[in-house]
Scaffold this motif. Structure first.
Motif, PDB file in Angstrom:
ATOM      1  N   LEU A  52       0.829  -1.212   0.000  1.00 37.06           N
ATOM      2  CA  LEU A  52       0.000   0.000   0.000  1.00 37.06           C
ATOM      3  C   LEU A  52       0.864   1.264   0.000  1.00 37.06           C
ATOM      4  O   LEU A  52       0.546   2.248  -0.670  1.00 37.06           O
ATOM      5  N   SER A  83       2.073   1.635  -3.523  1.00 35.62           N
ATOM      6  CA  SER A  83       1.004   2.038  -4.434  1.00 35.62           C
ATOM      7  C   SER A  83       0.605   3.494  -4.229  1.00 35.62           C
ATOM      8  O   SER A  83       0.378   4.219  -5.189  1.00 35.62           O
ATOM      9  N   GLY A 105      -1.084  -2.888  -7.548  1.00 38.75           N
ATOM     10  CA  GLY A 105      -0.399  -2.034  -6.584  1.00 38.75           C
ATOM     11  C   GLY A 105       1.015  -2.509  -6.339  1.00 38.75           C
ATOM     12  O   GLY A 105       1.961  -1.717  -6.281  1.00 38.75           O
ATOM     13  N   ARG A 116      -4.329   3.684  -7.425  1.00 41.17           N
ATOM     14  CA  ARG A 116      -4.237   4.563  -6.262  1.00 41.17           C
ATOM     15  C   ARG A 116      -5.626   5.085  -5.873  1.00 41.17           C
ATOM     16  O   ARG A 116      -5.983   5.134  -4.691  1.00 41.17           O
ATOM     17  N   PHE A 125      -7.569   2.492  -3.903  1.00 43.57           N
ATOM     18  CA  PHE A 125      -7.158   2.354  -2.500  1.00 43.57           C
ATOM     19  C   PHE A 125      -7.562   3.575  -1.678  1.00 43.57           C
ATOM     20  O   PHE A 125      -7.968   3.449  -0.516  1.00 43.57           O
ATOM     21  N   THR A 158      -6.407   2.675   7.029  1.00 43.58           N
ATOM     22  CA  THR A 158      -5.254   2.300   6.201  1.00 43.58           C
ATOM     23  C   THR A 158      -4.713   0.942   6.625  1.00 43.58           C
ATOM     24  O   THR A 158      -4.416   0.086   5.793  1.00 43.58           O
ATOM     25  N   ALA A 187      -4.534  -2.477   4.398  1.00 45.23           N
ATOM     26  CA  ALA A 187      -3.231  -3.129   4.235  1.00 45.23           C
ATOM     27  C   ALA A 187      -3.289  -4.570   4.725  1.00 45.23           C
ATOM     28  O   ALA A 187      -2.810  -5.492   4.051  1.00 45.23           O
ATOM     29  N   GLN A 205      -5.371  -6.806   2.375  1.00 47.62           N
ATOM     30  CA  GLN A 205      -4.648  -7.025   1.120  1.00 47.62           C
ATOM     31  C   GLN A 205      -3.479  -7.985   1.335  1.00 47.62           C
ATOM     32  O   GLN A 205      -3.242  -8.890   0.541  1.00 47.62           O
TER      33      GLN A 205
END
Lengths: 185, 185
Positions: free
Chosen positions: A162, A165, B107, B122, B125, B150, B154, B157
DNA sequence: GTCTATAAGATGATAGAC
DNA sequence: GTCTATCATCTTATAGAC
């Protein structure tokens, strides 16, 4: 085969690691690596008969170096310090802007990689989880060490992705800080 | 251009999405997509003059569909239910074995992708983080909604990637359960 | 909108000289 | 161990017929 620090094999692996961490396995070619180390692509083929050989050698070296550095950085550390050292070591991947962990990249691309490379990447992650699980258990920091170890590895890997990205390295630092807070602070 | 559900464009995008989620952007070629939908690669070029156009269209469609499904699945949900619905929607990527989230893959590969594709990823996300952040704030579930949002993105993912790499889908389920427990249970 | 045909270049890999 | 030369194949992309 020379053991000199700049031997061609090592320089090819260095070039491959830098590039694969940025763009992935399939975006990196033998010719590109050859140019980077100022040899011809036939020389790369000499050292790595197939691309899969290079991939396996690369992951193997990455794996070994990672755990050597981990051991060196946690020689007389408490369990909590060990976990922080682990997160700090992961972060080094971000030093080359846009790059992530070699195995995070190859893990994502697993579905299109040669089997031996996939197995090597899997071995890296299993060792990561085992290491963190042992630390959690040792410090009595979790009631389910293996699950929490898996979650910590996943979270840090996802945070690397992240951060790359979003082009914002602080994404990783903030995530690592909050993981510490939730999981073992 | 026809609006039929099986129009060539949609079928090309379907084939591209399936494959890129498994192997990455660079491992997927126009010829391969053409074969998958039983047209010639010149027809793929007709619809997507450059590969970057396909990439952008793919991420745009993925983005739109994701938030449409998210809205449909959380119509009258509590904040906690919304977060669980989010994690459940992410999990669908794993249904095709070895596949991960399209944007998780792209990403990771950001460093080697055309700029317009990078920007689209981007955007996905950022929208993910904004959506979760709003839910956390609405439910008073966090003292730092943006940082926690966030971290949640993360972690999920990373859990997708790790589940694919270890070939064990339960890795995602166990991670999602523990994220819920730590962050908002 | 799809096709045939093809361009122009890159790719992983090999043979054989030095 | 590195080189030149080459192979067969794949890549994105374009021109023009239907």
């Amino acid at each position: 085969m020379s053991n000199a620090p700049n031997a061609t094999v090592e320089r090819i692996l260095d070039a491959a690691e830098t590039r694969i961490k940025l763009t992935g396995y399939n975006a990196v070619s033998f010719r590109e690596l050859a140019d980077a180390v100022s040899v011809k692509s036939a020389s790369v083929d000499y050292h790595f008969p197939a691309k899969a050989d290079l991939g396996v050698a690369l992951v193997k070296r990455y794996h070994e170096r990672f755990f050597e550095a981990l051991a060196a950085n946690t020689a007389s550390a408490t369990p909590r310090q060990k976990l922080r050292a682990f997160a700090a070591l992961y972060r080094e991947a971000l030093n080359n802007n846009g790059a992530i962990c070699l195995c995070g990249m190859l893990g994502a691309e697993s579905g299109g990689l040669p089997r031996p490379v996939v197995r090597a990447v899997r071995g890296f992650f299993e060792a990561n989880i085992a290491w963190i699980g042992a630390v959690l258990k040792d410090g009595a920091l979790s009631d389910a060490p293996r699950d929490d170890a898996t979650l910590i590895v996943a979270s840090l890997q996802g945070a690397l992705m992240l951060a790359a990205s979003l082009d914002d390295l602080s994404v990783y630092d903030r995530a690592a800080k909050r993981i510490a807070r939730f999981a073992f602070a």
